[in-house]
Design a protein around this motif. Structure first.
Motif, mmCIF file in Angstrom:
data_model
loop_
_atom_site.group_PDB
_atom_site.id
_atom_site.type_symbol
_atom_site.label_atom_id
_atom_site.label_comp_id
_atom_site.label_asym_id
_atom_site.label_seq_id
_atom_site.Cartn_x
_atom_site.Cartn_y
_atom_site.Cartn_z
ATOM 1 N N LEU A 223 0.833 -1.213 0.000
ATOM 2 C CA LEU A 223 0.000 0.000 0.000
ATOM 3 C C LEU A 223 0.865 1.260 0.000
ATOM 4 O O LEU A 223 1.708 1.441 0.880
ATOM 5 C CB LEU A 223 -0.875 0.049 1.262
ATOM 6 N N VAL A 224 0.634 2.117 -0.985
ATOM 7 C CA VAL A 224 1.187 3.479 -0.970
ATOM 8 C C VAL A 224 0.033 4.372 -0.548
ATOM 9 O O VAL A 224 -0.954 4.515 -1.263
ATOM 10 C CB VAL A 224 1.732 3.871 -2.351
ATOM 11 N N SER A 225 0.170 4.953 0.629
ATOM 12 C CA SER A 225 -1.029 5.382 1.346
ATOM 13 C C SER A 225 -1.757 6.584 0.770
ATOM 14 O O SER A 225 -2.958 6.738 0.960
ATOM 15 C CB SER A 225 -0.659 5.648 2.803
ATOM 16 N N GLY A 226 -1.047 7.467 0.083
ATOM 17 C CA GLY A 226 -1.685 8.662 -0.459
ATOM 18 C C GLY A 226 -1.167 9.927 0.201
ATOM 19 O O GLY A 226 -0.658 9.894 1.323
ATOM 20 N N GLY A 227 -1.269 11.039 -0.518
ATOM 21 C CA GLY A 227 -0.771 12.322 -0.017
ATOM 22 C C GLY A 227 -1.866 13.158 0.614
ATOM 23 O O GLY A 227 -2.948 12.660 0.926
ATOM 24 N N LEU A 228 -1.558 14.442 0.796
ATOM 25 C CA LEU A 228 -2.542 15.378 1.342
ATOM 26 C C LEU A 228 -3.576 15.729 0.279
ATOM 27 O O LEU A 228 -3.211 15.996 -0.866
ATOM 28 C CB LEU A 228 -1.855 16.667 1.783
ATOM 29 N N PRO A 229 -4.859 15.758 0.631
ATOM 30 C CA PRO A 229 -5.841 16.289 -0.316
ATOM 31 C C PRO A 229 -5.517 17.770 -0.613
ATOM 32 O O PRO A 229 -4.915 18.444 0.229
ATOM 33 C CB PRO A 229 -7.171 16.171 0.440
ATOM 34 N N ALA A 230 -5.918 18.234 -1.774
ATOM 35 C CA ALA A 230 -5.645 19.628 -2.156
ATOM 36 C C ALA A 230 -6.134 20.580 -1.070
ATOM 37 O O ALA A 230 -7.267 20.469 -0.598
ATOM 38 C CB ALA A 230 -6.324 19.936 -3.494
ATOM 39 N N GLY A 231 -5.270 21.493 -0.677
ATOM 40 C CA GLY A 231 -5.659 22.518 0.284
ATOM 41 C C GLY A 231 -5.593 22.090 1.737
ATOM 42 O O GLY A 231 -5.787 22.908 2.634
ATOM 43 N N SER A 232 -5.307 20.816 1.999
ATOM 44 C CA SER A 232 -5.241 20.355 3.386
ATOM 45 C C SER A 232 -3.820 20.440 3.920
ATOM 46 O O SER A 232 -2.856 20.193 3.208
ATOM 47 C CB SER A 232 -5.723 18.907 3.484
ATOM 48 N N TYR A 233 -3.718 20.788 5.213
ATOM 49 C CA TYR A 233 -2.424 20.796 5.901
ATOM 50 C C TYR A 233 -2.317 19.621 6.872
ATOM 51 O O TYR A 233 -1.323 19.505 7.593
ATOM 52 C CB TYR A 233 -2.279 22.069 6.751
ATOM 53 N N ASP A 234 -3.335 18.793 6.937
ATOM 54 C CA ASP A 234 -3.510 17.904 8.079
ATOM 55 C C ASP A 234 -2.917 16.508 7.843
ATOM 56 O O ASP A 234 -3.614 15.559 7.491
ATOM 57 C CB ASP A 234 -5.013 17.818 8.390
ATOM 58 N N LEU A 235 -1.613 16.396 8.076
ATOM 59 C CA LEU A 235 -0.931 15.110 7.894
ATOM 60 C C LEU A 235 -1.484 14.052 8.849
ATOM 61 O O LEU A 235 -1.714 12.909 8.454
ATOM 62 C CB LEU A 235 0.573 15.283 8.135
ATOM 63 N N ALA A 236 -1.708 14.426 10.095
ATOM 64 C CA ALA A 236 -2.182 13.455 11.088
ATOM 65 C C ALA A 236 -3.582 12.965 10.721
ATOM 66 O O ALA A 236 -3.884 11.766 10.827
ATOM 67 C CB ALA A 236 -2.170 14.084 12.484
ATOM 68 N N GLY A 237 -4.434 13.867 10.280
ATOM 69 C CA GLY A 237 -5.786 13.479 9.879
ATOM 70 C C GLY A 237 -5.758 12.545 8.677
ATOM 71 O O GLY A 237 -6.534 11.577 8.602
#
Lengths: 267, 267
Positions: free
Chosen positions: B90-104
């Motif tokens: 699994l390559v988990s995915g990055g931040l959705p556009a405009g999001s800063y929330d790595l933990a979320g």
């Protein structure tokens, strides 16, 4: 470096126009202009030099290279003194060709700082170890995390050796908030720099630092964390960016001031 | 992917010629060839599929996107079953556009795995969370360290969720040896991949993984650490490299076998 397309006199004019009272200097343009002349120009304009960038590159194995690096770092300290700043930022250096030994390279950095820190302290200059993003670990800086930077800094008095906190390099690191607390408790946050993280990264990954607000970093969050640790010093904006450098420097400086206000000032 | 210029039948021939008995598959070429047909081709040639790459991309905020991602991951599990492998990376995915929330974003990955792990386990497939180098944190994978991967994996039974250890992504991390011990103690090392770190990185930093022996990583050291933790499974060589892809695929495969023997086999 954010507006390296501006010569020093143009930079001074642009700062005056925009009400910018502090500037971080980089060695090459200062040397090219003349260190004494640059110092006089900035001083006469009422500009304060926040930090001088950069010393470091202390990982060589070859004794002659190590001696040359130490001599060059002493010159950087002397330049900082002339410019009137009390912080010299260190980019520590990468792996020597053919070496796999990250831990050994970090030890050589500590050895170099053991020579440089007293030299700098006698002249009123503090060294700031800057962790660089892990993508630079091989070729530029084997100090990749705030934890590693503090592991080295802690061997020296806090008034001699601190760390340089740059959002571009630490934003991804879930250990960074705890390490900022560690740095703050010891009074080791020597300077705080902002740059945003934008993708795709350019070839060589050196000159793609994002304008504030264009990327993935919550700049206000990191500023808050740093200031919670008691940091009250200047905040530098250090953008290595080919796109910004291709534009009019005054326009980029004005944009940077506006972005700083919009994205890094508490609301 | 190391020799993606080869079609599957050519790959099978080249593996036979070189005595390679195991291969890791990637979804796109397998889907293009036909999953059942690819499985039969590999099986008939006596090749064992080590892992199937890759599921993941579980960080979307939009509910429709999340549902689509889960459905796609279930298809990836089904492909793994057809191919006869018991590991889906699994390559988990990055931040959705405009999001800063790595933990979320990491929490949403865990939420997705909570759905997928039982689905996969029922079919005899284990999920392997792969931490990617921090330079991919924004746009590809918010899981940047082995510690973070294990923090997620530990919420699930070890026989359902493990980690994928890739030298390219962890070599810079001084915490990685301790995290390998943590992974080993829990029996969570699901697969082990090799690639070397070469610079300068290319634009976009995706396709610059170095041929074994060309870069800064002590491959034999990392292999030793992984095997000290009791790992006895296959070792995959996964090189995304435009330069290698531009060459003759059989030649690259032969070179890779030779480099593996020279740089990753205990001497």
């Amino acid at each position: 470096m954010t507006v390296k397309q501006l010569g020093l006199p143009e930079l001074v004019d642009a700062c005056a126009e925009l009400g910018v009272r502090n500037v971080g200097t980089w060695r090459e343009p200062v040397q090219a202009y003349g260190v004494d002349k640059a110092a006089a120009l900035l001083r006469d304009a009422g500009l304060t030099v926040t930090t001088h960038c950069r010393g470091g590159f202390l990982t060589a194995l070859d004794p002659a290279e190590r001696t040359a690096a130490l001599d060059d770092n002493k010159r950087a300290v002397d330049e900082a003194v002339t410019l009137g700043t009390d912080v010299l930022v260190l980019v520590s250096g990468g792996l020597p060709a053919g070496s796999y030994d990250l831990a050994g390279a970090r030890e050589r950095i500590a050895d170099g700082i053991a020579v440089l820190a007293p030299y700098a302290a006698e002249r009123g200059v503090r060294l700031a170890i800057e962790p660089l993003h892990p993508m630079y670990a091989a070729d530029r800086c084997v100090v990749s995390t705030l934890a590693q930077a503090l592991d080295i800094a802690e061997r020296f008095p806090a008034d001699q050796v601190g760390v340089c906190v740059d959002t571009y390099h630490i934003w991804w690191d879930d250990q960074a908030p705890a390490q900022l607390a560690r740095a703050g408790a010891q009074g080791r946050i020597a300077t705080f720099q902002l740059a945003d993280w934008t993708t795709p990264l350019p070839e060589g990954v050196l000159n793609g630092r994002g304008q504030l607000g264009d990327g993935a970093i919550d700049l206000r969050y990191w500023r808050g964390l740093v200031e919670q640790q008691g940091y009250t010093g200047p905040i530098e904006v250090e953008l290595f960016n080919d796109g910004l450098w291709a534009r009019d420097g005054r326009e980029v400086l004005a944009e940077t001031v506006e972005r700083f206000t919009r994205h890094a000032v508490r609301q």
